[in-house]
Design an enzyme around this catalytic site. Sequence first.
Site, PDB file in Angstrom:
ATOM      1  N   CYS A   2     122.407  50.941  22.109  1.00 17.48           N
ATOM      2  CA  CYS A   2     121.700  50.158  23.123  1.00 17.48           C
ATOM      3  C   CYS A   2     120.226  49.982  22.730  1.00 17.48           C
ATOM      4  O   CYS A   2     119.607  50.924  22.246  1.00 17.48           O
ATOM      5  CB  CYS A   2     121.739  50.775  24.510  1.00 17.48           C
ATOM      6  N   ARG A  27     121.498  47.530  17.378  1.00 16.54           N
ATOM      7  CA  ARG A  27     121.737  48.795  18.084  1.00 16.54           C
ATOM      8  C   ARG A  27     122.910  48.711  19.052  1.00 16.54           C
ATOM      9  O   ARG A  27     123.384  49.724  19.560  1.00 16.54           O
ATOM     10  CB  ARG A  27     120.488  49.203  18.866  1.00 16.54           C
ATOM     11  N   TRP A  77     125.687  48.717  23.973  1.00 14.63           N
ATOM     12  CA  TRP A  77     126.846  49.243  23.248  1.00 14.63           C
ATOM     13  C   TRP A  77     127.590  50.077  24.272  1.00 14.63           C
ATOM     14  O   TRP A  77     127.127  51.136  24.680  1.00 14.63           O
ATOM     15  CB  TRP A  77     126.382  50.092  22.067  1.00 14.63           C
ATOM     16  N   ASN A 103     119.407  53.689  28.036  1.00 15.73           N
ATOM     17  CA  ASN A 103     120.123  54.087  26.821  1.00 15.73           C
ATOM     18  C   ASN A 103     120.382  55.573  26.939  1.00 15.73           C
ATOM     19  O   ASN A 103     119.457  56.324  27.243  1.00 15.73           O
ATOM     20  CB  ASN A 103     119.264  53.768  25.587  1.00 15.73           C
ATOM     21  N   GLY A 104     121.623  55.993  26.714  1.00 19.54           N
ATOM     22  CA  GLY A 104     121.972  57.405  26.851  1.00 19.54           C
ATOM     23  C   GLY A 104     123.176  57.537  27.758  1.00 19.54           C
ATOM     24  O   GLY A 104     123.901  56.557  27.988  1.00 19.54           O
ATOM     25  N   GLU A 490     132.504  57.471   0.579  1.00 24.89           N
ATOM     26  CA  GLU A 490     131.545  56.486   1.055  1.00 24.89           C
ATOM     27  C   GLU A 490     132.056  55.056   0.774  1.00 24.89           C
ATOM     28  O   GLU A 490     131.895  54.161   1.595  1.00 24.89           O
ATOM     29  CB  GLU A 490     130.168  56.731   0.414  1.00 24.89           C
ATOM     30  N   LYS A 494     132.552  52.276   3.690  1.00 26.84           N
ATOM     31  CA  LYS A 494     131.894  50.963   3.709  1.00 26.84           C
ATOM     32  C   LYS A 494     132.941  49.870   3.862  1.00 26.84           C
ATOM     33  O   LYS A 494     132.768  48.927   4.616  1.00 26.84           O
ATOM     34  CB  LYS A 494     131.110  50.788   2.408  1.00 26.84           C
ATOM     35  N   GLU A 497     134.539  49.897   7.530  1.00 20.49           N
ATOM     36  CA  GLU A 497     133.736  49.560   8.711  1.00 20.49           C
ATOM     37  C   GLU A 497     133.396  48.082   8.812  1.00 20.49           C
ATOM     38  O   GLU A 497     133.183  47.588   9.907  1.00 20.49           O
ATOM     39  CB  GLU A 497     132.511  50.463   8.899  1.00 20.49           C
ATOM     40  N   HIS A 513     149.906  65.488  -4.567  1.00 24.04           N
ATOM     41  CA  HIS A 513     150.361  66.400  -3.520  1.00 24.04           C
ATOM     42  C   HIS A 513     150.763  65.658  -2.248  1.00 24.04           C
ATOM     43  O   HIS A 513     150.866  66.263  -1.188  1.00 24.04           O
ATOM     44  CB  HIS A 513     149.262  67.427  -3.198  1.00 24.04           C
ATOM     45  N   LYS A 611     124.165  50.697  15.220  1.00 29.11           N
ATOM     46  CA  LYS A 611     123.419  51.251  14.097  1.00 29.11           C
ATOM     47  C   LYS A 611     123.091  52.731  14.260  1.00 29.11           C
ATOM     48  O   LYS A 611     123.287  53.523  13.355  1.00 29.11           O
ATOM     49  CB  LYS A 611     122.135  50.440  13.909  1.00 29.11           C
TER      50      LYS A 611
HETATM   51  C1  AGP Z   1     127.083  54.042   7.836  1.00 33.08           C
HETATM   52  O1  AGP Z   1     127.479  52.866   7.243  1.00 33.08           O
HETATM   53  C2  AGP Z   1     127.567  54.234   9.187  1.00 33.08           C
HETATM   54  N1  AGP Z   1     127.336  53.107  10.011  1.00 33.08           N
HETATM   55  C3  AGP Z   1     127.371  55.581   9.869  1.00 33.08           C
HETATM   56  O2  AGP Z   1     128.371  56.412   9.371  1.00 33.08           O
HETATM   57  C4  AGP Z   1     126.003  56.298   9.742  1.00 33.08           C
HETATM   58  O3  AGP Z   1     125.772  56.688   8.417  1.00 33.08           O
HETATM   59  C5  AGP Z   1     125.994  57.521  10.687  1.00 33.08           C
HETATM   60  O4  AGP Z   1     126.201  57.096  12.004  1.00 33.08           O
HETATM   61  C6  AGP Z   1     124.745  58.344  10.588  1.00 33.08           C
HETATM   62  O5  AGP Z   1     123.605  57.629  10.970  1.00 33.08           O
HETATM   63  P1  AGP Z   1     122.151  58.164  10.663  1.00 33.08           P
HETATM   64  O6  AGP Z   1     121.993  58.202   9.180  1.00 33.08           O
HETATM   65  O7  AGP Z   1     121.231  57.203  11.329  1.00 33.08           O
HETATM   66  O8  AGP Z   1     122.069  59.542  11.251  1.00 33.08           O
END
Ligand code: AGP
Length: 616
Positions: A2, A27, A77, A103-104, A490, A494, A497, A513, A611
Site C-alpha cells: 500500500c 507498492r 494491496w 498501510n498495515g 533465484e 524471477k 513471479e 532422488h 514491492k
Molecule cells: C523479489 O523479486 C521479490 N519480489 C521478493 O521476493 C523480495 O525479494 C522480498 O519480498 C524481500 O524484499 P526486501 O528485499 O525488500 O526485503
Amino acid sequence: MCGIVGYVGPQQAAPVLVEGLTRLEYRGYDSAGIAVANPRSTAHPSRVVRAKGRVRDLEAALPARLAGTAGIGHTRWATHGEPSERNAHPHTSFDGRVHVVHNGIIDNFATLRARLAADGVELASDTDTEVVAHLVARELAGQDGKGLGFEDAVRAAVAQVDGTYALAVLDAQAPDRVVVARNGSPLLLGVGDGEMFVASDAAAIVRHTSQVVLLDDGDFASVTADGFRTFTADEEHTARDAVTIDLTVEELELGGHAHFMHKEIHEQPESVERMLSGRLDDRFGTAKLDGLNLDPRAMRRFARVKILGCGSAYYVGQLGASMIEDLARIPADAEPASEFRYRNPIIEPSTLYVVVSQSGETADTLFAVREIQRKGGTVVGLVNAVGSSIAREVDGGIYLHAGPEVAVASTKALTHMSVGFALLALALGRVRDLSFADGTRIIAGLRAIPGQIAQVLADEEDLAAAARDLSAAASLFFVGRVRGYPVAREGAQKFKEITYRHAEAYPTSELKHGPLALISPELPTVAIVPDDDLLERNLTAAQEIRARGGSVVAITHPGVDLGDAATQRIEVPRNEVELDPILLTVPTQLLGYHAAVALGEDVDRPRNLAKSVTVE
Ligand code: AGP
C-alpha cells in the site's frame, strides 16, 4: 504494501496526490483513491473518489473539478477484503466527516467492528481500516457535543487500535491539516516551501521536495501548509529534523526502457561500480566497511554467521553464506526471516546476525531484527533503502547503493546484495585466515564485475530468444549445485513471479532422488553449469535429463565442452570461483524478463504481489 500520500498547501491537492500515487503504484495496485477537503465549500467540505484497478482507473473516475488544498491518497494491496471500490481507501466515517488511509494491519479490527456495529454504526467495507475513521469521528463528536480536537481525536482513536499502521487522516471540518500516525509501517513528511507532504515512500514526493522527516514508531504528526508538529501518544512534543534525500525524478522515470525491470537490469554495470567505489582497500587486500560498526577484534569474536531475509533476499543470503564460509571459513547459513521470527530462535552472542533487504521495510525481516536485539544479539544489515526502518534499527550495516528499484521483481538490488556479501566475506576473512594474496584476488574479481555484467547484457538478443522458447512451457526446472543452487532458486523465482509459469528450483544433485520422474520433452530445464570442480557432475546430470527427452538450457563459462548435454548454451564471463554466482544470476534476470514480455504479462506489476511486504 500500500502506498500513502498526503498534501497540504496552496496547490490543488488532487493532481499532487494522483501524481504521487502513480509513483507509489509499485507498492500495491488493486485499487486507489483520494479524499480532498475544500474550506471554501460548505455543500461539499470534502470529497472522496475511489476506483478498483490502477491509478489510471482512478484518474479516469475523477470529476473535471475536484477543488481542495488538503488531501490524502492511497494505492492498495488487499489484505482484508477483496480488491473493489468499496474496499478501496480512503475510508469515511459514518457522519462523512473523517477520511482515513492506512498501510498495515489492525489486529483487533474484528472486535472494533463488532463494537461499532452493536452501537448502530453501519460498516461500508470489509476492511480493517474503516474502523479507524469511525473511531476518530466518534472522538470528534464526543458525548453531549463535547468532542475532542482533531489531533486529540486521532490519538484517542489510535489508542483503541492494536496492530501496525501508517495512518493519514483528514477531517472535513479542519481542512487546513492532515494528521498522521506511525507504528510499524513506513511514513515520512516532505517539507516544501509553504506546503507539506506526507508519504509512505519518498518516491511519491521527490518531484516537490528533497527535505524529508522520517517518522519513528509511536510518532504522531499534525501537518499544515506552513509546517508540522510531532508528538507522542501521551501528547509529548518530539523533535524531528528534516534530512536531505538523495533521489531524483529521473531515477524514477523509465528513461527510454519499456519497463522498469529492463531499466534496472541494464543499470547494474554502473550501479555496481558506484557501490564498490571507496570500499576496496588495495593496501590491506580487504574491504572498507565503516558502517558495520565492528572493529577487527569484534569481527574475530564471531563463531557463526546467520543470514536472514525474505524471498529473493533470502536466496541471496544463501549465496552470501557460501561466500562467508569460502572466504572467512566461519560456519554460515541463511534462513527465511519469516520463519526465523516465529520459532523462538536461540540467539547466541557469538553469532553475527546479518539481515538483508532491498526496501528495509519488510515486516518479517524487521521483526527478526527486533527479536535478535531483544535477546542481546548483534545484527547488521545489508539494506538498499537509505533511512528505512531496518537501516535505522540495526547495529551497523552496509548500504547497497543500488538506487531506487521500482519493478516488483528485484534484479539490481539482488546483485548489489551479493556484492555486499562478497565485501562482508572479504572483510571477515581478512581479519581471520584469508591471505593478502587471496584478498587481492577477490578485489580484482569484484573490480571486474561491472564490465562482465555489461558483457552478459550485450547478449540480450540470444537470451530473449531462449526466453521465448522457455515461455512456451507450462512448467520448468532450474537446477544448480552448491554455489549454483541459490542461483537456480533465484532464477526460478524471477521466472515464476512475472510469467506465472510453474518454475521449480532443485539442487542438481537431488534430481535423481525424485524430480527426474517429471522430465519430458514438455518440461525444459535451465541448468547452472559453471566451470568449477563440480563440472563433470553437472554435465552427467544434464545428460541424464537429455536421455529422458528433456531439453537443457545451460548457463555456463566460455570453453566448457557441453557435448550434447545441453540443447542451448548461454555464456557468462569467468570470474573468481567464489564470485561466479553473481554473474551466473544475470542471464536468469533476462530469461524471466523476456519470457514475461513474450507472454504479454505486466512485467513491472505482477498479479498478487507488491514491492515491499510491510505486513505479516
Ligand atoms: C523479489 O523479486 C521479490 N519480489 C521478493 O521476493 C523480495 O525479494 C522480498 O519480498 C524481500 O524484499 P526486501 O528485499 O525488500 O526485503
